[in-house]
Design a protein around this motif. Structure first.
Motif, PDB file in Angstrom:
ATOM      1  N   ARG A  17      -1.720  -7.058  -6.348  1.00  0.00           N
ATOM      2  CA  ARG A  17      -3.034  -6.956  -6.997  1.00  0.00           C
ATOM      3  C   ARG A  17      -4.073  -6.344  -6.057  1.00  0.00           C
ATOM      4  O   ARG A  17      -4.939  -5.577  -6.491  1.00  0.00           O
ATOM      5  N   ARG A  18      -3.970  -6.674  -4.786  1.00  0.00           N
ATOM      6  CA  ARG A  18      -4.906  -6.085  -3.824  1.00  0.00           C
ATOM      7  C   ARG A  18      -4.661  -4.589  -3.684  1.00  0.00           C
ATOM      8  O   ARG A  18      -5.602  -3.790  -3.598  1.00  0.00           O
ATOM      9  N   SER A  19      -3.381  -4.197  -3.667  1.00  0.00           N
ATOM     10  CA  SER A  19      -3.054  -2.785  -3.470  1.00  0.00           C
ATOM     11  C   SER A  19      -3.314  -1.942  -4.714  1.00  0.00           C
ATOM     12  O   SER A  19      -3.809  -0.819  -4.617  1.00  0.00           O
ATOM     13  N   VAL A  69       7.741  -7.883 -11.584  1.00  0.00           N
ATOM     14  CA  VAL A  69       6.329  -7.506 -11.547  1.00  0.00           C
ATOM     15  C   VAL A  69       6.214  -5.998 -11.654  1.00  0.00           C
ATOM     16  O   VAL A  69       6.903  -5.254 -10.938  1.00  0.00           O
ATOM     17  N   PHE A  70       5.357  -5.551 -12.560  1.00  0.00           N
ATOM     18  CA  PHE A  70       5.048  -4.132 -12.727  1.00  0.00           C
ATOM     19  C   PHE A  70       3.658  -3.880 -12.164  1.00  0.00           C
ATOM     20  O   PHE A  70       2.734  -4.674 -12.372  1.00  0.00           O
ATOM     21  N   ALA A  71       3.513  -2.779 -11.449  1.00  0.00           N
ATOM     22  CA  ALA A  71       2.202  -2.361 -10.934  1.00  0.00           C
ATOM     23  C   ALA A  71       2.130  -0.851 -11.085  1.00  0.00           C
ATOM     24  O   ALA A  71       3.129  -0.154 -10.909  1.00  0.00           O
ATOM     25  N   TRP A  72       0.943  -0.346 -11.416  1.00  0.00           N
ATOM     26  CA  TRP A  72       0.856   1.073 -11.774  1.00  0.00           C
ATOM     27  C   TRP A  72      -0.445   1.688 -11.298  1.00  0.00           C
ATOM     28  O   TRP A  72      -1.389   0.988 -10.931  1.00  0.00           O
ATOM     29  N   THR A  73      -0.471   3.032 -11.311  1.00  0.00           N
ATOM     30  CA  THR A  73      -1.600   3.760 -10.741  1.00  0.00           C
ATOM     31  C   THR A  73      -2.481   4.428 -11.789  1.00  0.00           C
ATOM     32  O   THR A  73      -3.493   5.031 -11.437  1.00  0.00           O
ATOM     33  N   ASP A 114       0.835  -1.206   0.000  1.00  0.00           N
ATOM     34  CA  ASP A 114       0.000   0.000   0.000  1.00  0.00           C
ATOM     35  C   ASP A 114       0.868   1.253   0.000  1.00  0.00           C
ATOM     36  O   ASP A 114       0.553   2.245  -0.681  1.00  0.00           O
ATOM     37  N   ALA A 115       1.957   1.228   0.763  1.00  0.00           N
ATOM     38  CA  ALA A 115       2.856   2.383   0.811  1.00  0.00           C
ATOM     39  C   ALA A 115       3.519   2.612  -0.542  1.00  0.00           C
ATOM     40  O   ALA A 115       3.732   3.762  -0.951  1.00  0.00           O
ATOM     41  N   CYS A 116       3.845   1.527  -1.253  1.00  0.00           N
ATOM     42  CA  CYS A 116       4.397   1.656  -2.606  1.00  0.00           C
ATOM     43  C   CYS A 116       3.401   2.375  -3.513  1.00  0.00           C
ATOM     44  O   CYS A 116       3.755   3.313  -4.235  1.00  0.00           O
ATOM     45  N   ARG A 117       2.155   1.927  -3.474  1.00  0.00           N
ATOM     46  CA  ARG A 117       1.111   2.567  -4.290  1.00  0.00           C
ATOM     47  C   ARG A 117       0.970   4.038  -3.927  1.00  0.00           C
ATOM     48  O   ARG A 117       0.925   4.914  -4.804  1.00  0.00           O
ATOM     49  N   ASP A 118       0.909   4.332  -2.644  1.00  0.00           N
ATOM     50  CA  ASP A 118       0.664   5.707  -2.203  1.00  0.00           C
ATOM     51  C   ASP A 118       1.858   6.621  -2.458  1.00  0.00           C
ATOM     52  O   ASP A 118       1.694   7.846  -2.545  1.00  0.00           O
ATOM     53  N   ALA A 119       3.061   6.046  -2.571  1.00  0.00           N
ATOM     54  CA  ALA A 119       4.252   6.858  -2.830  1.00  0.00           C
ATOM     55  C   ALA A 119       4.341   7.302  -4.290  1.00  0.00           C
ATOM     56  O   ALA A 119       5.127   8.195  -4.618  1.00  0.00           O
ATOM     57  N   LEU A 120       3.544   6.676  -5.160  1.00  0.00           N
ATOM     58  CA  LEU A 120       3.575   7.021  -6.576  1.00  0.00           C
ATOM     59  C   LEU A 120       2.639   8.190  -6.888  1.00  0.00           C
ATOM     60  O   LEU A 120       1.553   8.300  -6.318  1.00  0.00           O
ATOM     61  N   ARG A 121       3.061   8.999  -7.821  1.00  0.00           N
ATOM     62  CA  ARG A 121       2.194  10.036  -8.356  1.00  0.00           C
ATOM     63  C   ARG A 121       1.173   9.401  -9.308  1.00  0.00           C
ATOM     64  O   ARG A 121       1.353   8.262  -9.747  1.00  0.00           O
ATOM     65  N   PRO A 122       0.109  10.115  -9.667  1.00  0.00           N
ATOM     66  CA  PRO A 122      -0.826   9.575 -10.667  1.00  0.00           C
ATOM     67  C   PRO A 122      -0.079   9.194 -11.944  1.00  0.00           C
ATOM     68  O   PRO A 122       0.728   9.966 -12.467  1.00  0.00           O
TER      69      PRO A 122
END
Length: 255
Positions: A184-186, A205-209, A155-163
């Motif tokens: 996937r949950r985050s 693994v790549f994950a994006w916002t 979750d912190a990784c997701r929140d640390a990213l800009r749009p």
């Protein structure tokens, strides 16, 4: 006395091993964490390090990048040399690894590079909406640390990213599935792409916002145009492979 991480956790000493023209970082004999070729210190020798930088397909001109895990600094050196418009912050929890930065020819801190001794999970949790790109490759002698394996960390990784920001993480472990499921949950199931390393046991693994790149020729042209020729040559095969995975994902109807 064993070194301690910033939370007080004891660590195995970081050791330097020289084999011919290669310099290696090890916590345990026979297990290499990072490797550098003396005549080409910023060359990305290991396949997955190039695959991770295919995150540039999402963000061809990142202004702010964070790395969790310094190691021998191969990606940090590559970014510092080839992405002059990007500011890079690296968080490393092992004081012995940071102490070896000169041996691995990692540049001194400057306006574009800062290396910080801190716990990676704690560091990211305090930096909301700060980065265009996040590269997570934090390992200790036992593998992926527990602090980098929790829902709160992802979750912190997701929140640390800009749009529109993107995370690339290296998974080298017996069972990567729980890590992928937490991502996937985050980030959402449709915002995660798993890419196997053909010659290794890793997954990247790549994950994006935001939206995913199409992986078409226009996507490839954008990222190539953003890089100097040497960086294009080093990353071209990785761009093609990840772009192909993006096209396959789209063809299977993933969001």
């Amino acid at each position: 006395m064993r070194p301690l991480d910033p939370t007080g956790l004891p660590l195995r000493p970081a050791r330097l091993r020289q084999v011919g023209d290669y310099t290696a970082l090890q916590f345990t004999r026979g297990q290499t964490q990072s490797r550098m070729l003396g005549g080409s210190p910023d060359q990305l020798l290991i396949d997955y390090t190039r695959t991770m930088l295919a995150a540039l397909l999402w963000q061809p001109r990142p202004r702010s990048i964070c790395m969790v895990g310094l190691g021998g600094g191969s990606q940090a050196k590559f970014i510092h040399r080839h992405l002059p418009e990007a500011r890079l912050e690296v968080v490393e929890n092992h004081p012995g690894v940071i102490a070896l930065r000169r041996e691995f020819r990692i540049p001194d801190d400057d306006a574009r590079l800062q290396v910080v001794l801190d716990d990676g999970a704690r560091f990211l949790a305090a930096r909301t909406a700060r980065y265009d790109m996040l590269l997570v490759d934090g390992y200790d002698a036992g593998g992926i640390p527990a602090a980098l394996s929790t829902p709160a960390f992802h979750d912190a990784c997701r929140d640390a990213l800009r749009p529109g920001g993107v995370l690339a993480t290296n998974l080298f472990c017996a069972d990567p599935a729980p890590h992928v499921e937490r991502l996937r949950r985050s980030f959402g199931a449709g915002n995660v792409l798993v890419v196997e390393e053909a010659r290794m046991s890793n997954q990247v693994v790549f994950a994006w916002t935001g939206a995913a790149p199409a992986g078409d020729e226009a996507s490839l042209a954008r990222v190539r145009a953003s890089l100097p020729a040497a960086a294009q040559a080093a990353l071209s095969a990785s761009f093609e492979r990840v772009a192909h995975a993006l096209r396959l994902r789209k063809g299977h109807g993933d969001a």
